[in-house]
Design an enzyme around this catalytic site. Structure first.
Site, PDB file in Angstrom:
ATOM      1  N   ARG A  38       1.481  -1.269  -0.081  1.00 18.56           N
ATOM      2  CA  ARG A  38       0.240   0.282   0.003  1.00 18.56           C
ATOM      3  C   ARG A  38       0.838   0.938   0.254  1.00 18.56           C
ATOM      4  NH1 ARG A  38      -4.742  -1.804   3.807  1.00 18.56           N
ATOM      5  NH2 ARG A  38      -5.765  -3.241   2.153  1.00 18.56           N
ATOM      6  N   LYS A 199     -14.682 -19.771   4.190  1.00 16.08           N
ATOM      7  CA  LYS A 199     -16.332 -19.770   3.874  1.00 16.08           C
ATOM      8  C   LYS A 199     -17.157 -19.220   2.737  1.00 16.08           C
ATOM      9  CE  LYS A 199     -16.043 -19.850   9.425  1.00 16.08           C
ATOM     10  NZ  LYS A 199     -16.735 -19.272  10.114  1.00 16.08           N
ATOM     11  N   GLY A 356      -7.378  -9.812   0.972  1.00 17.02           N
ATOM     12  CA  GLY A 356      -7.174 -10.636   2.157  1.00 17.02           C
ATOM     13  C   GLY A 356      -5.810 -11.060   1.187  1.00 17.02           C
ATOM     14  N   GLY A 379     -11.695  -5.535   1.382  1.00 25.41           N
ATOM     15  CA  GLY A 379     -12.428  -5.638   1.505  1.00 25.41           C
ATOM     16  C   GLY A 379     -13.114  -4.769   0.882  1.00 25.41           C
TER      17      GLY A 379
END
Ligand code: 3PG
Ligand code: MG
Length: 398
Positions: A38, A199, A356, A379
């Site tokens: 970043r 998930k 992520g 996100g």
């Protein structure tokens, strides 16, 4: 894609105070930045504005201090790392608003770069409080949003400021938006998406959106087990959200209707214990024993997935195929990432990855540099993959 203004449209900035929202929320281990992606993304915009003689005031958040000041979430600790990345002096101002900050800012000269303290030390930041926005904008001339990875937040420094100051996209924001447009907005078909991770529940909206957009949906990671279970496969002790098999079937039906081919693994790597280098077996999905866990996609399925990519023009990648942090369960992710990299090199594939664990997985495969574009966002990348309009982007597109 909605139009937005970039630094090409910004005009003369000499001596102007330019607020530049960057994402300085980097992973740290003590004082050490463990991944400076970043900061490297922030560098071109900061350098360009400084070269043009602007007084560059960098705004950012760190952690989730919820309006409380705390030394371990101070942006002071990013001053040196940012200086090292941009190769020029970086100053630090102890607040992003208020009389002390104004005094410090008044001493800055054209070309100077300063980080202003964590915007989230003010409760008004996350509330997008107009009073804080007004304070932040006071005595500033221009706002540049260069933080795509924080653009899913409608906060004072990511959204509010764009409404009260002349607003422009920074180079990193511009590159992100252009790459994402090429990957899903207006891509060359056939398009493949890889979606992995533990998930299904965290990526339901991503999957629902993608089946409408892409030609091939490759599902990996723990979430593939839920889909296998939905198709009647006994996944043994594998991570599996059994309560979501109905939802998984709905997604499979939606894919059918949209002519999207869903690829689930047909061979898998299984083990009885989840640790580094346990005894493993590679089996057909129908041969998983009751006490075994699926921990990676098998080699035959990976080879077939590589063939799918060979026939595609565009790839969007989010999430690893297996439990990649634990060897040998990184094998499928590494292998498919290398295939994608080779196809990108040869010019047949546009590959965009983000979100992520994805960047970590691609770094592990040694191919992050070979993708067409790797997003710095977590996100925000996911919300974009869900087809959502990101407030920070929307506020720029006016
Ligand atoms: C991120 O790390 O994904 C961004 O900096 C946003 O941070 P947040 O999730 O705390 O809003
Ligand atoms: Mg986060």
């Amino acid at each position: 894609m909605t139009a937005f203004r970039t630094l090409d449209d910004i005009g003369d900035v000499t001596g102007k105070r330019v607020l530049v929202r960057e994402d300085l929320n980097v992973p740290m281990d003590g004082a050490r930045v463990t991944d400076d992606t970043r900061l490297r993304a922030a560098a071109p915009t900061i350098a360009e504005l400084s070269d043009k003689g602007a007084i560059v005031l960098v705004l950012g958040h760190f952690g989730r201090p919820k309006g409380n000041r705390s030394a371990d979430m101070s942006l002071a600790q990013l001053t040196m790392p940012l200086k090292n990345v941009i190769g020029r002096e970086v100053m630090f101002v102890r607040d992003c608003v208020g009389p002390d900050a104004e005094q410090a800012i008044a001493l800055l000269a054209p070309g100077d770069v300063a980080i202003l303290e964590n915007t989230r030390f003010h409760v008004g930041e996350e509330r997008n409080d107009p009073a804080l926005v007004t304070e932040m904008a006071k005595l500033r001339d221009i706002y540049v949003n260069d933080a795509f990875s924080a653009a899913h937040r409608a906060h004072a420094s990511t959204e509010g400021l764009a409404r009260v100051l002349p607003a422009f996209a920074g180079r990193s924001m511009q590159a992100e938006l252009q790459a994402l447009e090429k990957a899903l907005g207006n891509p060359e078909h056939p398009v493949a998406a890889v979606v992995g991770g533990a998930k299904v529940s965290s990526k339901l909206d991503v999957l629902r959106h993608l089946v409408e957009k892409v030609d091939h949906l490759i599902i990996g990671g723990g979430m593939a087990n839920t889909f296998l279970a939905a198709r009647g496969v006994d996944v043994g002790k594998s991570l599996c959200e059994h309560d979501l098999t109905g939802t998984a079937n709905e997604i499979l039906d939606a894919a059918d209707r949209a002519n999207c081919t869903v690829h689930l693994p047909y061979d898998v790597v299984v083990a009885r214990e989840f640790r580094a280098n346990p005894p493993v077996r590679t089996v057909n999905v129908h041969e998983v024993a009751a006490d075994e866990m699926i921990l990676d996609v098998g080699p035959n399925a990976v080879e077939a997935l590589g063939d799918v990519l060979k026939n595609c023009r565009t790839l969007v990648w989010n999430g690893p195929l297996g439990a990649f942090e634990t060897p040998p369960f990184d094998a499928a992710t590494v292998s498919l990432a290398r295939t994608a990299a080779a196809l990108t090199r040869s010019g047949s594939l546009v590959s965009v990855a983000g979100g992520g664990d994805t960047v970590a997985a691609l770094n592990q495969a040694g191919v992050a540099d070979e993708c067409s574009f790797v997003s710095a966002a977590g996100g925000a990348f996911l919300e974009w993959m869900e087809g959502k309009i990101l407030p920070g982007v929307a506020a720029l597109s006016r």
